[in-house]
Scaffold this motif. Structure first.
Motif, PDB file in Angstrom:
ATOM      1  N   ARG A  46       0.863  -1.191   0.000  1.00 17.21           N
ATOM      2  CA  ARG A  46       0.000   0.000   0.000  1.00 17.21           C
ATOM      3  C   ARG A  46       0.891   1.230   0.000  1.00 17.21           C
ATOM      4  N   SER A  47       0.652   2.122  -0.946  1.00 15.69           N
ATOM      5  CA  SER A  47       1.453   3.338  -1.080  1.00 15.69           C
ATOM      6  C   SER A  47       0.547   4.557  -1.056  1.00 15.69           C
ATOM      7  N   LYS A  70       8.640  11.117  -8.645  1.00 16.20           N
ATOM      8  CA  LYS A  70       7.462  11.181  -7.791  1.00 16.20           C
ATOM      9  C   LYS A  70       7.800  10.614  -6.420  1.00 16.20           C
ATOM     10  N   PHE A  71       6.995  11.017  -5.437  1.00 16.32           N
ATOM     11  CA  PHE A  71       7.244  10.661  -4.044  1.00 16.32           C
ATOM     12  C   PHE A  71       6.088   9.841  -3.495  1.00 16.32           C
ATOM     13  N   ARG A  72       6.424   8.916  -2.583  1.00 11.45           N
ATOM     14  CA  ARG A  72       5.386   8.086  -1.978  1.00 11.45           C
ATOM     15  C   ARG A  72       5.863   7.563  -0.627  1.00 11.45           C
ATOM     16  N   ILE A  73       4.907   7.272   0.244  1.00 10.89           N
ATOM     17  CA  ILE A  73       5.157   6.509   1.468  1.00 10.89           C
ATOM     18  C   ILE A  73       4.603   5.112   1.229  1.00 10.89           C
ATOM     19  N   ARG A  74       5.396   4.092   1.567  1.00 14.12           N
ATOM     20  CA  ARG A  74       4.997   2.721   1.262  1.00 14.12           C
ATOM     21  C   ARG A  74       5.066   1.847   2.510  1.00 14.12           C
ATOM     22  N   ASP A  80       2.999  -1.625  10.292  1.00 11.38           N
ATOM     23  CA  ASP A  80       3.880  -0.465  10.419  1.00 11.38           C
ATOM     24  C   ASP A  80       5.312  -0.824  10.802  1.00 11.38           C
ATOM     25  N   GLN A  81       5.669  -2.116  10.667  1.00 13.85           N
ATOM     26  CA  GLN A  81       7.045  -2.506  10.974  1.00 13.85           C
ATOM     27  C   GLN A  81       8.038  -1.921   9.967  1.00 13.85           C
ATOM     28  N   VAL A  82       7.609  -1.810   8.706  1.00 10.81           N
ATOM     29  CA  VAL A  82       8.454  -1.246   7.648  1.00 10.81           C
ATOM     30  C   VAL A  82       7.673  -0.128   6.967  1.00 10.81           C
ATOM     31  N   ILE A  83       8.173   1.101   7.103  1.00 12.31           N
ATOM     32  CA  ILE A  83       7.579   2.266   6.451  1.00 12.31           C
ATOM     33  C   ILE A  83       8.709   3.009   5.748  1.00 12.31           C
ATOM     34  N   HIS A  84       8.544   3.277   4.476  1.00 11.77           N
ATOM     35  CA  HIS A  84       9.567   4.012   3.734  1.00 11.77           C
ATOM     36  C   HIS A  84       8.960   5.234   3.053  1.00 11.77           C
ATOM     37  N   PHE A  85       9.702   6.321   3.072  1.00 13.76           N
ATOM     38  CA  PHE A  85       9.408   7.457   2.187  1.00 13.76           C
ATOM     39  C   PHE A  85      10.328   7.291   0.990  1.00 13.76           C
ATOM     40  N   GLU A  86       9.767   7.246  -0.206  1.00 13.74           N
ATOM     41  CA  GLU A  86      10.535   6.917  -1.398  1.00 13.74           C
ATOM     42  C   GLU A  86      10.429   8.005  -2.456  1.00 13.74           C
ATOM     43  N   PRO A 140      -0.269  14.630   0.063  1.00 13.54           N
ATOM     44  CA  PRO A 140      -0.831  13.324  -0.328  1.00 13.54           C
ATOM     45  C   PRO A 140      -1.948  13.490  -1.339  1.00 13.54           C
ATOM     46  N   LYS A 141      -2.010  12.568  -2.302  1.00 10.42           N
ATOM     47  CA  LYS A 141      -3.030  12.640  -3.345  1.00 10.42           C
ATOM     48  C   LYS A 141      -3.907  11.397  -3.403  1.00 10.42           C
ATOM     49  N   VAL A 142      -3.281  10.204  -3.365  1.00 11.41           N
ATOM     50  CA  VAL A 142      -4.100   9.012  -3.553  1.00 11.41           C
ATOM     51  C   VAL A 142      -3.368   7.790  -2.991  1.00 11.41           C
ATOM     52  N   ILE A 143      -4.157   6.859  -2.475  1.00 14.10           N
ATOM     53  CA  ILE A 143      -3.621   5.576  -2.021  1.00 14.10           C
ATOM     54  C   ILE A 143      -3.696   4.570  -3.160  1.00 14.10           C
TER      55      ILE A 143
END
Length: 237
Positions: A46-47, A70-74, A80-86, A140-143
């Motif tokens: 899920r991003s 482009k940027f996203r959080i994934r 929530d063990q692994v959260i990345h801002f990419e 943020p724009k869309v999941i």
């Protein structure tokens, strides 16, 4: 190209369920699955995609601009063990990705509109994101939500993924919402096949994929999912 980045080839295709089963069966006899898969051979992605006040990432993709980002959080498996801002970067026909881990607290602060942790970070990507947020109103724009079945091959550093059940979140920027409302973003049960590799794609993998007979596509998951979004600003959520 920036010397600090590793650029890779990326090919994308729409495949039908029948095509998927045929290719998947071939791959299972040739290469291994990613070690992070669960018992079903898949994991959930899920991003949350961001764009600026001018929707630059969206318009550059639709306009065919070759060099863009482009940027996203994934997150993975809705945990929530692994959260990345990419940051995903496109340069000519190549792609690269830069990412930094976030704690759940940092994620929650960003979603609440508190960006100081990004500004004071010693990590260049997070400082860049802070600049984008404050100067270009990155929001943020869309999941984008889907199930991924990944295969890997060390020869050529190949990564082949089948992305299934592509869905988009409606009226939410909460990645961890257990009641997130989503709708299917692709018709006809289409699956997205992605092929990533460094300098070459081994001949035996090319033979298994038979890419020349597939429907190559250029639309990103972000663009596909944005067409369902009625609002374009952070405040609209």
């Amino acid at each position: 190209m920036q010397p600090s980045l590793t650029y890779r080839n990326e090919l994308k295709y729409f495949v039908s369920p029948h095509q998927y089963l045929t290719i998947q069966k071939r791959l299972k006899h040739l290469i291994a699955q990613d070690k992070h898969v669960g018992p079903t051979g898949e994991y959930h992605i899920r991003s949350l995609y961001f764009d600026d006040i001018d929707n630059t990432a969206l318009h550059e993709k639709l306009g065919g601009i070759r060099d863009r980002a482009k940027f996203r959080i994934r997150i993975y498996n809705k945990q929530d063990q692994v959260i990345h801002f990419e940051k995903k970067i496109k340069f000519k026909d190549y792609i690269a990705k830069v990412k930094e881990p976030l704690t759940r607290d940092m994620h929650d602060q960003i979603m609440a509109g508190h960006y100081e942790a990004l500004r004071h970070s010693n990590r260049p990507l997070l400082r860049e994101i802070h600049q984008e947020i404050t100067q270009r109103l990155l929001r943020p724009k869309v999941i984008v939500d889907y199930v991924r079945e990944p295969f890997i091959c060390e020869n050529g550093n190949v990564r082949i993924t089948f992305d299934k059940e592509l869905r988009t979140g409606l009226n939410s920027v909460n990645l961890f919402d257990p009641n997130l409302r989503t709708i299917r973003a692709l018709d006809h049960n289409l699956i997205i096949l992605e092929v990533k590799y460094d300098q070459y794609l081994p001949a035996y993998i090319q033979a298994a994929l038979q890419l020349e007979g597939l429907n190559r596509q250029s639309a990103s998951k972000y663009v596909i999912c944005r067409k369902y979004l009625k609002t374009n600003t952070w405040e609209d959520y």
